[in-house]
Design a protein around this motif. Structure first.
Motif, PDB file in Angstrom:
ATOM      1  N   GLY A   1       4.777   6.679  -8.718  1.00 49.75           N
ATOM      2  CA  GLY A   1       4.881   5.238  -8.564  1.00 49.75           C
ATOM      3  C   GLY A   1       6.270   4.661  -8.396  1.00 49.75           C
ATOM      4  O   GLY A   1       6.452   3.447  -8.475  1.00 49.75           O
ATOM      5  N   TYR A   2       7.263   5.477  -8.147  1.00 52.06           N
ATOM      6  CA  TYR A   2       8.628   4.952  -8.048  1.00 52.06           C
ATOM      7  C   TYR A   2       8.831   4.012  -6.868  1.00 52.06           C
ATOM      8  O   TYR A   2       9.643   3.095  -6.947  1.00 52.06           O
ATOM      9  CB  TYR A   2       9.654   6.081  -7.975  1.00 52.06           C
ATOM     10  CG  TYR A   2       9.914   6.753  -9.302  1.00 52.06           C
ATOM     11  CD1 TYR A   2       9.809   6.065 -10.498  1.00 52.06           C
ATOM     12  CD2 TYR A   2      10.282   8.081  -9.348  1.00 52.06           C
ATOM     13  CE1 TYR A   2      10.047   6.691 -11.707  1.00 52.06           C
ATOM     14  CE2 TYR A   2      10.529   8.711 -10.552  1.00 52.06           C
ATOM     15  CZ  TYR A   2      10.407   8.011 -11.721  1.00 52.06           C
ATOM     16  OH  TYR A   2      10.658   8.627 -12.922  1.00 52.06           O
ATOM     17  N   PHE A   3       8.098   4.202  -5.766  1.00 46.61           N
ATOM     18  CA  PHE A   3       8.262   3.279  -4.640  1.00 46.61           C
ATOM     19  C   PHE A   3       7.823   1.873  -5.044  1.00 46.61           C
ATOM     20  O   PHE A   3       8.519   0.896  -4.773  1.00 46.61           O
ATOM     21  CB  PHE A   3       7.483   3.749  -3.399  1.00 46.61           C
ATOM     22  CG  PHE A   3       7.677   2.830  -2.226  1.00 46.61           C
ATOM     23  CD1 PHE A   3       8.833   2.895  -1.463  1.00 46.61           C
ATOM     24  CD2 PHE A   3       6.724   1.881  -1.897  1.00 46.61           C
ATOM     25  CE1 PHE A   3       9.034   2.030  -0.386  1.00 46.61           C
ATOM     26  CE2 PHE A   3       6.912   1.019  -0.830  1.00 46.61           C
ATOM     27  CZ  PHE A   3       8.073   1.095  -0.069  1.00 46.61           C
ATOM     28  N   ALA A   4       6.681   1.769  -5.712  1.00 47.21           N
ATOM     29  CA  ALA A   4       6.219   0.452  -6.189  1.00 47.21           C
ATOM     30  C   ALA A   4       7.207  -0.136  -7.185  1.00 47.21           C
ATOM     31  O   ALA A   4       7.486  -1.338  -7.165  1.00 47.21           O
ATOM     32  CB  ALA A   4       4.833   0.578  -6.822  1.00 47.21           C
TER      33      ALA A   4
ATOM     34  N   LEU B   1       0.857  -1.170   0.000  1.00 49.26           N
ATOM     35  CA  LEU B   1       0.000   0.000   0.000  1.00 49.26           C
ATOM     36  C   LEU B   1       0.895   1.223   0.000  1.00 49.26           C
ATOM     37  O   LEU B   1       1.688   1.421   0.915  1.00 49.26           O
ATOM     38  CB  LEU B   1      -0.920   0.016   1.226  1.00 49.26           C
ATOM     39  CG  LEU B   1      -1.783   1.266   1.413  1.00 49.26           C
ATOM     40  CD1 LEU B   1      -2.742   1.446   0.231  1.00 49.26           C
ATOM     41  CD2 LEU B   1      -2.549   1.174   2.723  1.00 49.26           C
ATOM     42  N   ASP B   2       0.791   2.043  -1.039  1.00 49.81           N
ATOM     43  CA  ASP B   2       1.619   3.234  -1.191  1.00 49.81           C
ATOM     44  C   ASP B   2       0.721   4.465  -1.133  1.00 49.81           C
ATOM     45  O   ASP B   2       0.021   4.778  -2.088  1.00 49.81           O
ATOM     46  CB  ASP B   2       2.381   3.163  -2.517  1.00 49.81           C
ATOM     47  CG  ASP B   2       3.406   4.267  -2.683  1.00 49.81           C
ATOM     48  OD1 ASP B   2       3.531   5.121  -1.788  1.00 49.81           O
ATOM     49  OD2 ASP B   2       4.083   4.269  -3.722  1.00 49.81           O
ATOM     50  N   LEU B   3       0.730   5.145   0.012  1.00 51.18           N
ATOM     51  CA  LEU B   3      -0.083   6.349   0.193  1.00 51.18           C
ATOM     52  C   LEU B   3       0.723   7.561  -0.248  1.00 51.18           C
ATOM     53  O   LEU B   3       1.856   7.741   0.187  1.00 51.18           O
ATOM     54  CB  LEU B   3      -0.496   6.494   1.653  1.00 51.18           C
ATOM     55  CG  LEU B   3      -1.323   5.348   2.225  1.00 51.18           C
ATOM     56  CD1 LEU B   3      -1.547   5.547   3.715  1.00 51.18           C
ATOM     57  CD2 LEU B   3      -2.650   5.229   1.492  1.00 51.18           C
ATOM     58  N   GLY B   4       0.127   8.391  -1.092  1.00 50.07           N
ATOM     59  CA  GLY B   4       0.865   9.519  -1.654  1.00 50.07           C
ATOM     60  C   GLY B   4       1.906   9.011  -2.616  1.00 50.07           C
ATOM     61  O   GLY B   4       3.087   9.318  -2.526  1.00 50.07           O
TER      62      GLY B   4
END
Length: 141
Positions: free
Chosen positions: A85-88, A78-81
């Motif tokens: 999309g680089y974190f994913a 779960l990526d909030l903010g």
């Protein structure tokens, strides 16, 4: 010449600068496929800054490694903010690059939440670019 461009940039309204950067990014974007198979797109200076934090400096690498090692048969990210999309992308890069056995055994489900519609659309475009690699994903505005 650099002094002239700096002066013009300072005098230019922010909205105009943003539109110019977006147009330039559409024509001169950087596309790269990492050794893990994850495809990265860098379009704007802000993208490059975020890309550097995650992929070059490895800000979240330890947490990502710990999450993968401690996960069960399904990984729910779960990526909030989520921004673009680089974190994913970094999570998938580490999963497929460092833990290929886990990647083949564990289902990856990514949910990204972004409050700005154009940025959420950009996130979706980047995720679609990696559709075969990421498995199940959702971008929520």
């Amino acid at each position: 010449m650099h002094v002239v461009s700096e002066t013009l940039t300072k005098l230019m309204p922010t909205g105009v600068k943003d539109r110019i950067r977006a147009t330039i990014g559409d024509y001169f974007r950087f596309n790269h496929t990492l050794t893990s198979g994850v495809s990265i797109i860098v379009r704007r200076p802000a993208d490059f800054s975020t890309y550097s934090e995650l992929f070059v400096n490895g800000f979240y690498d330890k947490g990502i490694h710990d999450a993968i090692k401690g996960s069960s048969s399904e990984i729910n990210l779960l990526d909030l903010g989520s921004n673009v999309g680089y974190f994913a992308h970094r999570f998938a890069d580490i999963l497929f690059g460092h833990y290929p056995d886990d990647a083949s055994k564990k289902a990856l489900k990514i949910t990204m939440v972004e409050g700005t519609k154009p940025v959420a659309d950009e996130s979706l475009f980047r995720m679609e670019n990696n559709r075969k690699k990421f498995g199940q994903y959702e971008v929520i505005h």
